[in-house]
Every structure is written in C-alpha cells, then in structure tokens.
Design an enzyme around this catalytic site. Structure first.
Site, mmCIF file in Angstrom:
data_model
loop_
_atom_site.group_PDB
_atom_site.id
_atom_site.type_symbol
_atom_site.label_atom_id
_atom_site.label_comp_id
_atom_site.label_asym_id
_atom_site.label_seq_id
_atom_site.Cartn_x
_atom_site.Cartn_y
_atom_site.Cartn_z
ATOM 1 N N HIS A 218 -6.232 -0.330 3.400
ATOM 2 C CA HIS A 218 -6.202 0.165 2.023
ATOM 3 C C HIS A 218 -4.775 0.128 1.445
ATOM 4 O O HIS A 218 -4.565 -0.244 0.290
ATOM 5 C CB HIS A 218 -6.759 1.593 2.004
ATOM 6 C CG HIS A 218 -6.552 2.297 0.699
ATOM 7 N ND1 HIS A 218 -5.603 3.269 0.532
ATOM 8 C CD2 HIS A 218 -7.158 2.140 -0.499
ATOM 9 C CE1 HIS A 218 -5.641 3.690 -0.725
ATOM 10 N NE2 HIS A 218 -6.571 3.025 -1.367
ATOM 11 N N GLU B 128 -3.957 -3.273 0.457
ATOM 12 C CA GLU B 128 -4.633 -3.603 -0.806
ATOM 13 C C GLU B 128 -3.738 -3.219 -1.987
ATOM 14 O O GLU B 128 -3.561 -3.989 -2.940
ATOM 15 C CB GLU B 128 -5.988 -2.882 -0.861
ATOM 16 C CG GLU B 128 -6.751 -3.069 -2.144
ATOM 17 C CD GLU B 128 -7.290 -1.752 -2.669
ATOM 18 O OE1 GLU B 128 -6.860 -1.334 -3.762
ATOM 19 O OE2 GLU B 128 -8.134 -1.125 -1.986
ATOM 20 N N HIS B 129 -3.147 -2.027 -1.926
ATOM 21 C CA HIS B 129 -2.218 -1.623 -2.997
ATOM 22 C C HIS B 129 -1.006 -2.555 -3.057
ATOM 23 O O HIS B 129 -0.529 -2.899 -4.138
ATOM 24 C CB HIS B 129 -1.722 -0.193 -2.745
ATOM 25 C CG HIS B 129 -2.678 0.867 -3.181
ATOM 26 N ND1 HIS B 129 -2.323 1.898 -4.005
ATOM 27 C CD2 HIS B 129 -3.990 1.047 -2.907
ATOM 28 C CE1 HIS B 129 -3.362 2.686 -4.215
ATOM 29 N NE2 HIS B 129 -4.389 2.199 -3.550
ATOM 30 N N GLU C 1 -3.436 9.558 -3.835
ATOM 31 C CA GLU C 1 -4.834 9.128 -3.935
ATOM 32 C C GLU C 1 -5.681 9.912 -2.940
ATOM 33 O O GLU C 1 -6.785 10.360 -3.227
ATOM 34 C CB GLU C 1 -4.958 7.617 -3.679
ATOM 35 C CG GLU C 1 -6.396 7.116 -3.833
ATOM 36 C CD GLU C 1 -6.546 5.615 -3.644
ATOM 37 O OE1 GLU C 1 -5.525 4.928 -3.435
ATOM 38 O OE2 GLU C 1 -7.693 5.129 -3.709
#
Lengths: 437, 445
Positions: free
Chosen positions: B66, B69-70, B146
């Site tokens: 994840h 991904e950022h 997040e």
C-alpha cells in the site's frame, strides 16, 4: 525510456475537451407532468430518477425525523403487499428501487428492465400512492433508525458534522440531524408518518428524469400512470437559514486518536454573477483532486493528513464554503494553521494565471466525463432541474468556466474568502488548539 | 408474479447475448491486455493491475504494498513528484489507485482521445520510479494518517483487524492491507524499491481499457508504450504460507467505549473461485444471498428481524473472488435488551433451522432472476465492469472463467447449496467476534 515532455505538450494543446454526448428532450405528459429524457436503447433497461424537493427539511415542528422514517417505510408494504410481499415482488421483477432523503430532497432511484417495465412501474406507483405504514413495519424501521442515531453519537465524523450544523444553522431544519433524536423518533406515531408523506410527496415538489430504453411517448404515458394520482401540493417551503456563528474554533472533546475538523463560513448563491469565478477559485484552493493548494500544502508537503478539501455548499436555503480535514491529535493544530494561511493567501492574492489555466482545463475536461451511465445521467438531470438550470445548460457550462478571469477570481476571493470568519469544529483531543467557545 | 418471472428467463437469455465486447491480447513481454468496449460516451478508463498485494509482502513489512502504491505518484525519470496526477487533471481526467491482499491497481478516467498519454505515463512508472528520501518520509506520515482515519478512529475497523488476524493462523490474509501500525511506521525506501523491482513488471501486470475504444487501437498503443518494458526474470508462481488444518474454534471479544451498537460476527474459512472449478464458490454465493441478501426476504431477515424480532439488522457475506481461501460470514445486530450471547444463540438457531427446513424454491428462483438481471445493469458502468475483470484476473481466474461464471451460478441447485453449507459451517474453522462497550455494558439500551 520514452521521453514524455514533447508528447505532453503536443497532446495538451492539440486536443479539445470531449463533448458530452447527451441529447436531452423535455417530455410533457398528456396529464401535464414534465420530465427530462435521454433515450439510450443499447442496454434494455431504464433508469428513472424522481426527486421531491424539500426533503427532510419539510419535517413539521416537533416531528424531527418523521420524513426520514417515512422514507424508510415506503418500501415496507404497499397496497395488498406487506413488507415481505413487496420485497419479493421487487425481486421477482429484478427491479431496483432505492429511496433516500437528504436536507433538500427525497429521491427515488429506480431501475427496471424493459421486459418488466409495466409491472415495475405499477409496483413503484403502489409504493408512492398507497404505502401501508403497518404498525409492525414502523416499529422495525424505527429500531433501525434509533440504532443509527446511537452509532452516530460516537462517530467522530458524525459528531463533527452535527455540531457544525447546529452552530451554523441553529433552529433551522439544517441545524439538526434529519434522523431526529432518540426522543423525537421514539415519539413518532403512525399519524405523524402519514402526515410526513403528505408534506413531501406531491406534484408541486416533483422533478423527473429518465435515461435508457424508452421513447418520449412511452415515458409520457408512464408519467401519468405513475405520478398522475399524486396530490397537487405538499408543505410550504422552509425559510432561508441564517448563519449564526462568527469565526473561531469549537472543540468537542472525544477520546479518539485522530481529530476531525469541519470548517466553513458563508458562501455564494448559485445564481450570483460571480458564482463561476468562486467555483473555479475553490477548485484551485481545495477542489477534490491531488492538485489543489490545500492538498499540496497540508498533505503533499507536510504529511499532516490523508485528505483535505473544500467545496461550495449550495443548499436550497443556505450557501456556505465548507471544508474538512483529519489529523492526529498532536498535529491537527498544524493542519488548521496551514489551512488558515491558505485561506488568507487566496483572499489576498487570488490565483496565478497558470493555476487558473490548469483549473479550467481540468473542469472543462472532466465535465463531459460525468455523463456516463444511465443511472448517473438521470441523477445529474434531476440535479440540474432542482437547481433551476435550463435544459441547454450542458452546452453552455464549459463556456462559463472558460470565461472566468484571474481578475474575477481576485474580486470574488476578496469578497468571499475570509480567514477571520472561518469557524472550525474539531472533534477529538486536539493538542495546542485554543477553543474560542 | 411467478408467471412473469418464468417468461423473463427466455427474454433475458436473448438479451445477454449482446453483452459488452471483450477482446484480449498478450504482448511478447508478458503483459496481458483486456479491452471492454462501451461506445455510449467518449470516455475511457485505463487501468493497470499488478498481481501483487498485501498478501505478497515479506514478513515484517506489512503495509509495503500500500505504501508503494502511494509512492508511485512521487515521480519517475521523466515525471516530477505529483506531475502524474497534475497531468491527468490538466487533461480533465481523474486518477487514483487501490491496494488489496491480492492486487494493486492504478487507474485514470479521461476523455477517450487522451488514452495514449495515460499509457505513456503509466508505462513510464512501471519500471522507472525515482524516489527521494524526503518525499517518502512525508508520504509515510500520510499513510499513518490514513490508518488513523480508516482504522484507529473506528472501533469496528479495529475489531475487523483483530477478527481477521484470528481467522488466518498462518496465511498473510490475516495481516491488514494498510499494515500493522508499528511496522508501517518503520517502512523504508529500500523496502518499497525491493517490492517494486520484483513485482512491477509487464509479465506481472494486466492492462484493462474500458470505454469508447477499438481493440486494435489499444493493442497498437500498448505495443508502443508497454511493449519495450523488460519483464522481471524468474518471477515464478505466487508463493504464500498456506493455512494448516484449522482444528479449534476461535472466539474474541473487542471492547471499546466508542461502540454504540454492539453486534456479533461469525466467519468461516471458505473456498474461493478457482480457475476451472467455480461450482463450490457459486453455491456459496447463492447461500449468502439466501441467508442474508435482503433484510425482508432472506432467511436471517425473516427469522430474526420479522418473526422473532431479535435483530435490528442481519446480513450474510461471502467474498468469492480471492487468490487463496476466503471467508463466509454473517452478523446480527441485536435489538435493545438482547445480550450478545442471546443474539449469537438466535443466529445459530436460525441457521440450523435453515439447514433442516431446506430452501424455499420461490426465493431461490427470485435470487437467480436477480443474478441474471445484474448482468444487464452491470453494463451501465464500464468502470465497475473493468474492476470486476481486474480483480478476477489478479485472483487467478481467466477471462474464460469470468465468462462462464453467470451460467455456473444459474446451474447451482438447492442441493448444491445445502451441501456447500454443510461443508463450510464447521465451527473448528470459524471465528466468532463480539463487539461491545467495556465490561458489563453489553446491554446498554
């Protein structure tokens, strides 16, 4: 690796924005009901969108939550069918009905197959005109609403938005949750539900759009069949909401690791000559994508949040500029300081020519992309009608965006954006933040 | 009503023959291409899916899929940090990305005439990411925020993490996608780049283009932009720790003062859709619909909400698309005054009764009717269709499996469903979770 620079420039200036390929017809039924229609025969179903203006804001005094509860009961039995019988009938037809209520409207989104259109419309008509509101259904749905009210009471986002609404709108219906309170919902009777139905579901509140596998003539007949028997008028419009709060910070203490902040001040009306300038200005300040100033300064440069945005909240009876951010309790003060700085900067300096050009290409390019999918288009067409926009609006909208100048934005930012008027409602255990209340 | 439903079956079969055109290709470097045509609007969705997700992370590095991904928005040899999204926006498009246990996906939604630019940029960041130390530290703060927003601020989400960790004894599906907080806080640039260099390659990716495009045009553009990219050599099949036999039921109680509405959730380890063998999963899809699809007509809704009036909400759920073993579950939100122990007993009793009473043929027919119709409604959103293909293809299924799925669902019999239910409802392979306020406040209202 292939070099990008040349191609980027070439494509950017060579291509024109796509045109929205939507042809809207105005259909007036023999019985006088108006609808906007887009014929799209490639998939054998129709998306029908109905909206009754006023929505939950038409709750009678002392009956907060009645319209919301009534909305939840529309599909809980009608005519000869009880709640289970009604649900089975919908399933048998493979129709999809959803009933939703918000501050300014009660919306019904229906999708039905061409093959089952007639029976689906008959079923929907029954729900609209002869809902049963059986006592057992009222109790069952009431318990669901009460469960949601209890859950909202410990959800930091809900606490923030309800505190914000209460501060800004006070006694106006906008100032409280449309769900009502444990007390108000607990006290609602069947008569209150029937009265709530009469207040909202009427021809004078009605807006209609249809998109899909249906002709204008078929739609006209369908409108009279489905909606012709509705009463002519419902409850009168609510009053305009007065904004009852000055700039400052309100802290609502709540034990949770991340503080949630909602902030805002007064806004600009949809029909104001500077509305489009404000709209483009907000896109640059806090519009929904990664390129806005707030995202750049609060998230990209400083890592203070996962998401921050602002928007023009144009409700039917109040206009605000509103934003939201969430940061850990020990960082929310920093995030708020950065947001206030950006608020001050755009008010004092406006925006650069490059920012304006980028915002225009984004907004004009993104607009036609909204019009994909029958259900999406039907929703947009009803939204245009409730906002009082003309039927040719789609063709002229991008011109209005393109006409905005940097001078327009400086003027509207100076008038609209005011860091001193900005009020923050912060839910959590924020550190280093002085509450003004 | 019944007669009408019977007539519909034939009508619908005629209709689905016109379903969206699907065209597939494979480039020499291994990139798979799927084109889904929809010419109603001049719009295109461009997606690249990698067969790499949170369940492919090395031990101790939870959250790296994840986080990466950022970081894919943080620049390449040709694009400055942020330039990717800025360019999409300047072209009137929107872009984003998502990470799951089995895949990571990137997409842009733009006017159809901007497709080539999207391909150019997406192909660029498949192999040529360039990251700097400051960017990646700031972005690590963003993913912690997040996590705060999605998990730490929501007791239900914390509860889900704990339940999932209990569901899987050994398989990494028990690790949260966003990462355990202590591991996510310590992720480094090297961790991200190691994951990137291994998994971000054409032979581990699927390109999906949906919307107003011609398949041959997509192929030509893909050859130009993705064709020159080098594959990762020696990338074998996905190797993940497998579950041992699960021999003991697990139970957990999660208490948090922020819980306003207590509830009980039960999940069972369950088989997923396997390539060439989707029958068991199809039976479980029907089972979930029968038990908890619609509050007014499902078994749990009827028995617990309408008849016994012990529940405010009930539902059943089953995630059929998954690379490895998935889970089947249901939950009950009890009415005020009913304890979680009583609620759980009522839930078990309702399921036992269902197994003894068998399946109502009318309900079964209605559910199949809706499944048929859902194919027509699904065509209304090319983006959703594209996501369905991407998730299935990165979970080990083929285009043939996806196309065969509707007929497999229709072929499921009531006996199949009951047999699948008997197999899946094995308490030794289950987790039962209670979410509640601390101490004896379980029955607060």
């Amino acid at each position: 690796m292939i070099r990008l620079a040349f191609a980027l420039t070439g494509l950017l200036f060579a291509a024109l924005p796509a045109r929205a390929a939507v042809e809207i017809q105005e259909v007036v039924s023999p019985g006088g009901i108006t609808a906007w229609l887009v014929e799209e025969h490639s998939i054998p179903f129709v998306a029908l969108e109905l909206q009754f203006k006023g929505g939950a804001s038409l709750d009678a005094a002392g009956k907060r939550g009645a319209i919301n509860l009534m909305t939840g009961l529309i599909e809980e039995g009608a005519g000869d069918l009880d709640a289970q019988g009604f649900a089975e009938a919908v399933e048998s037809l493979a129709a999809r009905f959803s009933f939703d209520v918000f501050d300014d409207g009660l919306s019904i989104s229906a999708q039905f197959l061409t093959e089952t259109r007639e029976a689906s419309v008959a079923l929907l008509k029954s729900a609209l005109t002869e809902p049963r509101f059986d006592d057992d259904a009222i109790e069952r749905v009431r318990q669901q609403v009460l469960s949601i009210i209890r859950s909202d009471a410990t959800d930091p986002d809900e606490i923030a938005s309800q505190a914000f609404d209460g501060l800004f709108f006070g006694d106006h219906p906008y100032g409280s949750s449309l769900n009502g309170t444990l007390e108000s919902v607990g006290a609602l009777t069947r008569d209150d539900i029937v009265a709530a139905h009469d207040r909202v579901i009427s021809r004078d509140h009605l807006f209609v759009a249809a998109v899909g596998d249906i002709t204008a003539e078929e739609l006209g007949a369908m409108l009279d069949d489905l909606l012709g028997d509705l009463p002519a008028s419902g409850a009168p419009e609510p009053a305009l909401a007065e904004i009852g709060v000055a700039g400052g910070i309100t802290v609502v203490p709540f034990e949770t690791p991340q503080s949630v902040a909602i902030f805002g001040h007064s806004g600009i009306a949809r029909d104001d000559p500077d509305f489009f300038a404000a709209f483009v200005m907000n896109q640059i300040l806090g519009g929904g994508n990664f390129s806005s100033r707030l995202m750049e300064e609060v998230r990209e440069k400083r890592g203070l949040t996962y998401g921050v945005y602002s928007y023009l909240m144009d409700k039917d009876y109040a206009d605000l500029v509103v934003g939201r951010v969430a940061s850990a309790n020990d960082r929310i003060a920093d995030a708020i300081a950065v947001i206030k700085d950006e608020w001050a900067r755009v008010a004092a300096e406006g925006v650069s020519d490059a920012e304006l050009a980028d915002a225009k290409t984004y907004l004009t390019g993104a607009y036609p992309l909204r019009f994909d999918g029958n259900a999406r288009i039907a929703g947009l067409l009803v939204g245009m009608q409730t906002a009082g926009l003309p039927i040719d609006y789609i063709a002229t909208r991008n011109d209005k965006v393109n006409a905005v100048t940097a001078e327009d934005i400086r003027r509207v930012a100076a008038r609209l954006i005011d860091p001193e008027a900005l009020h923050f409602v912060v839910v959590g255990q924020p550190e280093g933040l002085e509450a003004t209340n | 009503m019944r007669r009408l439903a019977a007539c519909l079956m034939s009508c619908l079969f005629a209709v689905t023959a016109q379903a969206a055109e699907v065209t597939t290709y494979t480039l020499d470097n291994g990139l798979e291409i799927v084109v889904l045509e929809d010419h109603r609007a001049p719009v295109v969705v461009h997606m690249v899916w990698y067969r790499a997700g949170a369940a492919d992370e090395p031990p101790g590095k939870s959250g790296i899929a994840h986080y990466l991904e950022h970081l894919l928005f943080k620049g390449t040899d040709d694009l400055a940090p942020g330039e990717f999204s800025d360019t999409v926006a300047r072209n009137g498009g929107s872009d984003n990305a998502f990470t799951s246990w089995d895949y990571t996906g990137y997409f842009q939604r733009v006017a159809a005439d901007r497709l080539e630019l999207m391909m150019q940029m997406e192909a660029d960041r498949m192999r040529d990411l360039r990251l700097t130390g400051t960017d990646i530290l700031t972005e690590r703060d963003v993913i912690i925020e997040e996590r705060n927003q999605r998990v730490e601020n929501d007791p239900g989400a914390l509860f889900n993490e704990q339940r999932r960790a209990a569901m899987y004894l050994n398989h990494p599906y028990g690790i949260p996608i966003i990462g355990w907080r202590h591991e996510a806080e310590a992720l480094t640039l090297d961790d991200a780049l190691a994951f990137y260099r291994t998994f971000y390659a054409p032979n581990n990716a699927i390109l999906i283009v949906a919307g107003d495009v011609e398949p041959e045009d997509v192929l030509e553009l893909a050859k130009t932009h993705y064709g020159p990219l080098a594959p990762t050599l020696g990338l074998g099949d996905r190797q993940r720790p497998a579950e041992p036999p699960q021999l003991s039921e697990r139970r957990l109680t999660f208490e948090d003062p922020r819980v306003a509405q207590p509830y009980v959730v039960r999940t069972y380890l369950a088989p997923e859709r396997d390539p060439g063998a989707q029958e068991e999963a199809a039976a479980l899809v029907l089972l979930a619909e029968l038990l908890g699809g619609n509050g007014a007509t499902s078994v749990l809704g009827r028995k617990l909400q309408f008849e016994a009036q012990k529940a405010v909400f009930t539902s059943a759920f089953y995630q059929a698309v998954s690379y490895d073993d998935t889970s089947f579950g249901f939950y009950i939100v009890p009415v005020p005054g009913l304890s979680l122990a009583e609620a759980e007993a009522a839930l078990d009793q309702a399921v036992d009764e269902f197994l003894a009473e068998g399946i109502d043929p009318d309900q079964f027919a209605r559910i199949k009717m809706q499944l048929r119709a859902s194919r027509i409604y699904a065509e209304d959103s090319p983006q959703r269709l594209a996501r369905r293909y991407g998730a299935a293809l990165t979970s080990g299924l083929t285009v043939e499996d996806i196309e065969a799925w509707p007929d497999i669902l229709q072929a499921v019999t009531a006996e199949d469903v009951l047999a699948a239910a008997e197999r899946v409802f094995d308490r030794r392979r289950s987790v039962t979770g209670w979410l509640m306020q601390p101490q004896s406040q379980e029955v607060t209202q």
